[in-house]
Design a protein around this motif. Structure first.
Motif, PDB file in Angstrom:
ATOM      1  N   PRO A 119      -3.782  -1.202  -7.185  1.00 35.27           N
ATOM      2  CA  PRO A 119      -3.175  -0.772  -5.248  1.00 35.27           C
ATOM      3  C   PRO A 119      -4.461  -0.692  -4.748  1.00 35.27           C
ATOM      4  O   PRO A 119      -4.569  -1.300  -3.535  1.00 35.27           O
ATOM      5  CB  PRO A 119      -3.105   0.763  -5.354  1.00 35.27           C
ATOM      6  CG  PRO A 119      -3.058   1.283  -6.838  1.00 35.27           C
ATOM      7  CD  PRO A 119      -3.257   0.148  -8.037  1.00 35.27           C
ATOM      8  N   GLN A 120      -5.819  -1.352  -4.854  1.00 37.45           N
ATOM      9  CA  GLN A 120      -7.022  -1.693  -4.367  1.00 37.45           C
ATOM     10  C   GLN A 120      -6.707  -3.533  -3.856  1.00 37.45           C
ATOM     11  O   GLN A 120      -7.254  -3.257  -3.191  1.00 37.45           O
ATOM     12  CB  GLN A 120      -8.257  -1.334  -4.968  1.00 37.45           C
ATOM     13  CG  GLN A 120      -8.272   0.648  -5.291  1.00 37.45           C
ATOM     14  CD  GLN A 120      -8.713   1.031  -4.101  1.00 37.45           C
ATOM     15  OE1 GLN A 120      -8.984   0.177  -3.013  1.00 37.45           O
ATOM     16  NE2 GLN A 120      -8.742   2.471  -3.808  1.00 37.45           N
TER      17      GLN A 120
ATOM     18  N   GLN B 190       2.690   3.843  -1.919  1.00 35.05           N
ATOM     19  CA  GLN B 190       3.055   3.861  -2.687  1.00 35.05           C
ATOM     20  C   GLN B 190       3.853   5.253  -3.474  1.00 35.05           C
ATOM     21  O   GLN B 190       4.308   6.249  -2.816  1.00 35.05           O
ATOM     22  CB  GLN B 190       1.563   5.439  -3.378  1.00 35.05           C
ATOM     23  CG  GLN B 190       0.173   3.800  -3.633  1.00 35.05           C
ATOM     24  CD  GLN B 190       0.318   2.738  -3.875  1.00 35.05           C
ATOM     25  OE1 GLN B 190       0.452   2.672  -5.626  1.00 35.05           O
ATOM     26  NE2 GLN B 190       0.002   1.286  -3.628  1.00 35.05           N
TER      27      GLN B 190
ATOM     28  N   GLU C 152       3.807  -4.084  -5.609  1.00 27.98           N
ATOM     29  CA  GLU C 152       2.354  -4.740  -5.753  1.00 27.98           C
ATOM     30  C   GLU C 152       2.547  -4.234  -7.275  1.00 27.98           C
ATOM     31  O   GLU C 152       2.363  -3.491  -7.989  1.00 27.98           O
ATOM     32  CB  GLU C 152       1.327  -3.473  -5.750  1.00 27.98           C
ATOM     33  CG  GLU C 152       1.172  -3.202  -4.212  1.00 27.98           C
ATOM     34  CD  GLU C 152       0.955  -4.603  -3.173  1.00 27.98           C
ATOM     35  OE1 GLU C 152       0.925  -5.402  -3.738  1.00 27.98           O
ATOM     36  OE2 GLU C 152       1.533  -5.265  -2.194  1.00 27.98           O
TER      37      GLU C 152
ATOM     38  N   ALA D 186      -3.904  -4.639  -2.989  1.00 26.62           N
ATOM     39  CA  ALA D 186      -3.093  -4.158  -2.435  1.00 26.62           C
ATOM     40  C   ALA D 186      -3.862  -3.717  -0.708  1.00 26.62           C
ATOM     41  O   ALA D 186      -3.892  -4.325   0.158  1.00 26.62           O
ATOM     42  CB  ALA D 186      -2.167  -4.165  -2.231  1.00 26.62           C
ATOM     43  N   VAL D 187      -4.780  -2.863  -0.616  1.00 28.01           N
ATOM     44  CA  VAL D 187      -5.387  -2.335   0.243  1.00 28.01           C
ATOM     45  C   VAL D 187      -6.925  -3.644   0.929  1.00 28.01           C
ATOM     46  O   VAL D 187      -6.925  -3.987   2.495  1.00 28.01           O
ATOM     47  CB  VAL D 187      -6.344  -1.422   0.349  1.00 28.01           C
ATOM     48  CG1 VAL D 187      -7.682  -0.567   1.396  1.00 28.01           C
ATOM     49  CG2 VAL D 187      -5.915  -0.173  -0.390  1.00 28.01           C
TER      50      VAL D 187
ATOM     51  N   GLY E  87       0.898  -1.394  -0.307  1.00 26.84           N
ATOM     52  CA  GLY E  87       0.200  -0.244  -0.066  1.00 26.84           C
ATOM     53  C   GLY E  87       0.622   1.015   0.080  1.00 26.84           C
ATOM     54  O   GLY E  87       0.349   2.521  -0.035  1.00 26.84           O
TER      55      GLY E  87
ATOM     56  N   MET F 282      -4.497  -6.087   2.555  1.00 29.66           N
ATOM     57  CA  MET F 282      -4.206  -5.922   4.295  1.00 29.66           C
ATOM     58  C   MET F 282      -5.312  -6.195   5.014  1.00 29.66           C
ATOM     59  O   MET F 282      -5.434  -6.242   6.232  1.00 29.66           O
ATOM     60  CB  MET F 282      -3.553  -4.092   4.338  1.00 29.66           C
ATOM     61  CG  MET F 282      -2.193  -4.301   2.977  1.00 29.66           C
ATOM     62  SD  MET F 282      -1.807  -2.477   3.189  1.00 29.66           S
ATOM     63  CE  MET F 282      -2.552  -1.665   3.663  1.00 29.66           C
TER      64      MET F 282
END
Length: 83
Positions: free
Chosen positions: A60-61, A15, A56, A63-64, A13, A67
């Motif tokens: 990116p979503q 960046q 990643e 990765a969120v 997450g 998590m």
């Protein structure tokens, strides 16, 4: 020790576009009177963030979400451990 406690060596997450601002905020928040092993300025903090940032692939979503799922799993483990 981190490995034995299953603490990851990378953090998802983070960046690249956010690192400069994150480092500036952390630098502003730092206090030389707080006991830490080493004081770092914003440039050193940015290097540290780059070292711990997980590379990643994809959105990116994702990765969120990953998590969040891991956090829920860990929360469940703690809840069952203290029950």
């Amino acid at each position: 020790m981190n490995r034995s406690m299953e603490i990851p060596d990378k953090i998802a997450g983070i960046q690249e576009a956010d690192i400069r601002q994150m480092a500036a905020h952390a630098d502003k928040e730092s206090n030389p009177l707080y006991p830490v092993p080493r004081l770092m300025d914003a440039d050193e903090l940015a290097v540290m963030y780059r070292k711990i940032a997980a590379q990643e692939d994809g959105n990116p979503q994702d990765a969120v979400k990953k998590m969040a799922a891991q956090s829920r799993k860990e929360a469940g483990q703690w809840k069952s451990a203290i029950s």
